[in-house]
Design an enzyme around this catalytic site. Sequence first.
Site, PDB file in Angstrom:
ATOM      1  N   GLY A  34       0.911  -1.150   0.044  1.00 61.15           N
ATOM      2  CA  GLY A  34      -0.035  -0.052  -0.043  1.00 61.15           C
ATOM      3  C   GLY A  34       1.032   1.211  -0.032  1.00 61.15           C
ATOM      4  N   CYS A  35       0.397   2.206   0.559  1.00 61.93           N
ATOM      5  CA  CYS A  35       1.082   3.756   0.589  1.00 61.93           C
ATOM      6  C   CYS A  35       2.392   3.445   1.200  1.00 61.93           C
ATOM      7  CB  CYS A  35       0.177   4.549   1.209  1.00 61.93           C
ATOM      8  SG  CYS A  35       0.945   6.283   1.729  1.00 61.93           S
ATOM      9  N   PHE A  36       3.569   3.672   0.447  1.00 63.10           N
ATOM     10  CA  PHE A  36       4.632   3.792   1.100  1.00 63.10           C
ATOM     11  C   PHE A  36       5.153   4.585   2.335  1.00 63.10           C
ATOM     12  CE2 PHE A  36       6.522   5.989  -3.124  1.00 63.10           C
ATOM     13  CZ  PHE A  36       5.808   7.198  -2.552  1.00 63.10           C
TER      14      PHE A  36
END
Length: 205
Positions: A34-36
Amino acid sequence: MKKSRLGVAVMVAAVSLTAGAQAADTAVAIFAGGCFWSIESDFDHAPGVLDTTSGYIGGTVENPTYEQVSTETTGHREAVRVTYDPNVTNYEKLLTAYWHMTDPTDGEGQFCDYGDSYRPGLFPLDKAQYDAAEASKVEIGKELTKPVATTIAMATTFYPAEDYHQNFWQTNAAHYKAYRAGCGKNAKVEALWGQSAFEGLNGHE
């Protein structure tokens, strides 16, 4: 995967990982979940982790920008390269932390973020990591008693993201906290994993 293809992938990953050789007392692993911003924050709380770098992996465009990746047309995933001290931790322990900071049952994205760039995946750098990732995935499936959608593929070139994405949870703390709360990551991880949520971490942000 055929041995010959795996061997080629290992060579490519080894060459493309960094411009210089890694120090003998460090090791590297790459995770997409997902979002880093969130994955980087979580791994920064894992014992033995020395450095984390947000970036892009798995796509077809060289040196992609965030704007390109976010169109969901380049094939890249947001990922984090983790440099760690093998005298303190190991790949198997990092896998444990990774599984318990993500939703392995969702192959379309993570939490509030959906699209190819947010799909969860493991990107082993050698055969030992590949075998460990596969074995770990089997065990996680048994633990959850659900199909695991997280993919496993040998690492290709990892491209560091723009400077403003690095350590975002620290350099833009208010923005990051609002994003994480709004995305509902902590609540969803805890609902899925119960007492083992965020296992292997010294807290999370």
